[in-house]
Design a protein around this motif. Structure first.
Motif, PDB file in Angstrom:
ATOM      1  N   ILE A  58      42.944  59.807  60.740  1.00  0.00           N
ATOM      2  CA  ILE A  58      42.134  58.621  61.049  1.00  0.00           C
ATOM      3  C   ILE A  58      41.523  58.753  62.440  1.00  0.00           C
ATOM      4  CG2 ILE A  58      42.170  56.117  61.418  1.00  0.00           C
ATOM      5  CD1 ILE A  58      44.407  56.008  59.251  1.00  0.00           C
ATOM      6  N   LYS A  59      42.318  59.179  63.413  1.00  0.00           N
ATOM      7  CA  LYS A  59      41.807  59.387  64.775  1.00  0.00           C
ATOM      8  C   LYS A  59      40.686  60.423  64.781  1.00  0.00           C
ATOM      9  CE  LYS A  59      46.190  58.373  67.033  1.00  0.00           C
ATOM     10  NZ  LYS A  59      47.305  58.935  67.810  1.00  0.00           N
ATOM     11  N   GLU A  60      40.880  61.485  64.029  1.00  0.00           N
ATOM     12  CA  GLU A  60      39.869  62.552  63.931  1.00  0.00           C
ATOM     13  C   GLU A  60      38.561  61.998  63.342  1.00  0.00           C
ATOM     14  OE1 GLU A  60      39.195  66.093  60.748  1.00  0.00           O
ATOM     15  OE2 GLU A  60      41.198  65.992  61.638  1.00  0.00           O
ATOM     16  N   LEU A  61      38.660  61.170  62.321  1.00  0.00           N
ATOM     17  CA  LEU A  61      37.467  60.595  61.694  1.00  0.00           C
ATOM     18  C   LEU A  61      36.743  59.638  62.635  1.00  0.00           C
ATOM     19  CD1 LEU A  61      38.895  59.915  58.131  1.00  0.00           C
ATOM     20  CD2 LEU A  61      37.320  61.748  58.810  1.00  0.00           C
ATOM     21  N   VAL A  62      37.500  58.838  63.392  1.00  0.00           N
ATOM     22  CA  VAL A  62      36.879  57.923  64.356  1.00  0.00           C
ATOM     23  C   VAL A  62      36.144  58.720  65.431  1.00  0.00           C
ATOM     24  CG1 VAL A  62      37.341  56.185  66.140  1.00  0.00           C
ATOM     25  CG2 VAL A  62      38.467  56.013  63.903  1.00  0.00           C
ATOM     26  N   ARG A  63      36.756  59.774  65.928  1.00  0.00           N
ATOM     27  CA  ARG A  63      36.126  60.620  66.954  1.00  0.00           C
ATOM     28  C   ARG A  63      34.857  61.263  66.405  1.00  0.00           C
ATOM     29  NH1 ARG A  63      34.638  61.112  71.770  1.00  0.00           N
ATOM     30  NH2 ARG A  63      36.688  60.594  72.506  1.00  0.00           N
ATOM     31  N   LYS A  64      34.910  61.763  65.168  1.00  0.00           N
ATOM     32  CA  LYS A  64      33.750  62.393  64.552  1.00  0.00           C
ATOM     33  C   LYS A  64      32.626  61.377  64.407  1.00  0.00           C
ATOM     34  CE  LYS A  64      32.453  65.580  60.978  1.00  0.00           C
ATOM     35  NZ  LYS A  64      32.011  66.529  61.970  1.00  0.00           N
ATOM     36  N   SER A  65      32.965  60.174  63.977  1.00  0.00           N
ATOM     37  CA  SER A  65      31.974  59.117  63.832  1.00  0.00           C
ATOM     38  C   SER A  65      31.325  58.797  65.177  1.00  0.00           C
ATOM     39  CB  SER A  65      32.634  57.870  63.241  1.00  0.00           C
ATOM     40  OG  SER A  65      31.700  56.832  63.121  1.00  0.00           O
ATOM     41  N   TYR A  66      32.147  58.660  66.209  1.00  0.00           N
ATOM     42  CA  TYR A  66      31.628  58.386  67.550  1.00  0.00           C
ATOM     43  C   TYR A  66      30.669  59.486  67.991  1.00  0.00           C
ATOM     44  CZ  TYR A  66      31.491  57.642  72.583  1.00  0.00           C
ATOM     45  OH  TYR A  66      31.052  57.445  73.868  1.00  0.00           O
ATOM     46  N   ASP A  67      31.077  60.731  67.814  1.00  0.00           N
ATOM     47  CA  ASP A  67      30.232  61.861  68.227  1.00  0.00           C
ATOM     48  C   ASP A  67      28.896  61.870  67.480  1.00  0.00           C
ATOM     49  OD1 ASP A  67      32.220  62.664  69.986  1.00  0.00           O
ATOM     50  OD2 ASP A  67      32.987  64.238  68.660  1.00  0.00           O
ATOM     51  N   ILE A  68      28.928  61.576  66.189  1.00  0.00           N
ATOM     52  CA  ILE A  68      27.698  61.546  65.391  1.00  0.00           C
ATOM     53  C   ILE A  68      26.755  60.470  65.907  1.00  0.00           C
ATOM     54  CG2 ILE A  68      26.780  60.950  63.110  1.00  0.00           C
ATOM     55  CD1 ILE A  68      29.330  62.345  61.956  1.00  0.00           C
ATOM     56  N   VAL A  69      27.289  59.293  66.176  1.00  0.00           N
ATOM     57  CA  VAL A  69      26.446  58.190  66.644  1.00  0.00           C
ATOM     58  C   VAL A  69      25.913  58.481  68.044  1.00  0.00           C
ATOM     59  CG1 VAL A  69      26.429  55.741  67.269  1.00  0.00           C
ATOM     60  CG2 VAL A  69      27.471  56.469  65.121  1.00  0.00           C
ATOM     61  N   VAL A  70      26.741  59.033  68.913  1.00  0.00           N
ATOM     62  CA  VAL A  70      26.285  59.353  70.274  1.00  0.00           C
ATOM     63  C   VAL A  70      25.141  60.366  70.223  1.00  0.00           C
ATOM     64  CG1 VAL A  70      26.950  60.507  72.431  1.00  0.00           C
ATOM     65  CG2 VAL A  70      28.393  58.721  71.473  1.00  0.00           C
ATOM     66  N   LYS A  71      25.233  61.344  69.335  1.00  0.00           N
ATOM     67  CA  LYS A  71      24.153  62.335  69.213  1.00  0.00           C
ATOM     68  C   LYS A  71      22.830  61.705  68.801  1.00  0.00           C
ATOM     69  CE  LYS A  71      26.844  66.452  68.200  1.00  0.00           C
ATOM     70  NZ  LYS A  71      27.182  67.458  67.185  1.00  0.00           N
ATOM     71  N   SER A  72      22.890  60.577  68.109  1.00  0.00           N
ATOM     72  CA  SER A  72      21.664  59.914  67.656  1.00  0.00           C
ATOM     73  C   SER A  72      21.016  59.063  68.748  1.00  0.00           C
ATOM     74  CB  SER A  72      21.953  59.041  66.432  1.00  0.00           C
ATOM     75  OG  SER A  72      22.647  57.865  66.797  1.00  0.00           O
ATOM     76  N   LEU A  73      21.716  58.865  69.857  1.00  0.00           N
ATOM     77  CA  LEU A  73      21.177  58.061  70.957  1.00  0.00           C
ATOM     78  C   LEU A  73      20.160  58.864  71.761  1.00  0.00           C
ATOM     79  CD1 LEU A  73      24.524  56.537  72.314  1.00  0.00           C
ATOM     80  CD2 LEU A  73      22.896  55.454  70.750  1.00  0.00           C
ATOM     81  N   THR A  74      19.328  58.139  72.459  1.00  0.00           N
ATOM     82  CA  THR A  74      18.404  58.811  73.363  1.00  0.00           C
ATOM     83  C   THR A  74      19.183  59.357  74.560  1.00  0.00           C
ATOM     84  OG1 THR A  74      17.963  56.845  74.692  1.00  0.00           O
ATOM     85  CG2 THR A  74      16.554  57.190  72.735  1.00  0.00           C
ATOM     86  N   LYS A  75      18.568  60.255  75.300  1.00  0.00           N
ATOM     87  CA  LYS A  75      19.217  60.820  76.483  1.00  0.00           C
ATOM     88  C   LYS A  75      19.569  59.708  77.468  1.00  0.00           C
ATOM     89  CE  LYS A  75      18.658  64.179  80.157  1.00  0.00           C
ATOM     90  NZ  LYS A  75      17.785  65.122  80.825  1.00  0.00           N
ATOM     91  N   LYS A  76      18.675  58.768  77.652  1.00  0.00           N
ATOM     92  CA  LYS A  76      18.918  57.662  78.572  1.00  0.00           C
ATOM     93  C   LYS A  76      20.112  56.823  78.118  1.00  0.00           C
ATOM     94  CE  LYS A  76      16.625  53.819  80.851  1.00  0.00           C
ATOM     95  NZ  LYS A  76      15.378  53.088  81.049  1.00  0.00           N
ATOM     96  N   GLU A  77      20.196  56.550  76.825  1.00  0.00           N
ATOM     97  CA  GLU A  77      21.330  55.775  76.303  1.00  0.00           C
ATOM     98  C   GLU A  77      22.641  56.545  76.482  1.00  0.00           C
ATOM     99  OE1 GLU A  77      19.326  53.175  72.702  1.00  0.00           O
ATOM    100  OE2 GLU A  77      19.686  55.319  72.371  1.00  0.00           O
ATOM    101  N   ARG A  78      22.626  57.852  76.234  1.00  0.00           N
ATOM    102  CA  ARG A  78      23.843  58.667  76.406  1.00  0.00           C
ATOM    103  C   ARG A  78      24.286  58.680  77.861  1.00  0.00           C
ATOM    104  NH1 ARG A  78      21.177  62.177  72.741  1.00  0.00           N
ATOM    105  NH2 ARG A  78      20.590  63.538  74.441  1.00  0.00           N
ATOM    106  N   GLU A  79      23.335  58.704  78.791  1.00  0.00           N
ATOM    107  CA  GLU A  79      23.678  58.716  80.218  1.00  0.00           C
ATOM    108  C   GLU A  79      24.338  57.412  80.654  1.00  0.00           C
ATOM    109  OE1 GLU A  79      19.909  59.655  82.014  1.00  0.00           O
ATOM    110  OE2 GLU A  79      20.177  61.809  81.700  1.00  0.00           O
ATOM    111  N   MET A  80      24.092  56.342  79.937  1.00  0.00           N
ATOM    112  CA  MET A  80      24.681  55.048  80.279  1.00  0.00           C
ATOM    113  C   MET A  80      26.133  54.919  79.804  1.00  0.00           C
ATOM    114  SD  MET A  80      21.381  52.652  79.463  1.00  0.00           S
ATOM    115  CE  MET A  80      22.311  51.147  79.484  1.00  0.00           C
TER     116      MET A  80
END
Length: 86
Positions: A58-80
């Protein structure tokens, strides 16, 4: 952007956003993984606690989900976002 959520008053499952093929695979592998409750069933799964999905998975799936969503953010959003070493 959402990557997962749960009902803190009735903490019996968590909804997690994942690629559609991964959700299908997990649903076939675990009884406690079902189509996402009240979400787009193609991208969301519900994982019920204290059943056949190990906590580490479950922890692994949550981390994977977070990483996928972060990759979809703009560079400016990721920097925040706070860095992992804070």
């Amino acid at each position: 952007k959402w990557f997962c959520f749960c009902d803190v008053d009735n903490f019996d499952f968590i909804n997690i956003k994942l690629p559609s093929e991964m959700g299908e695979e997990l649903r076939s592998e675990y009884d406690a993984v079902r189509p996402g409750w009240h979400m787009n069933k193609k991208y969301w799964i519900s994982v019920y606690f204290n059943q056949d999905v190990p906590d580490e998975k479950i922890k692994e799936l949550v981390r994977k989900s977070y990483d996928i969503v972060v990759k979809s953010l703009t560079k400016k959003e990721r920097e925040m976002l706070p860095s992992s070493d804070e």
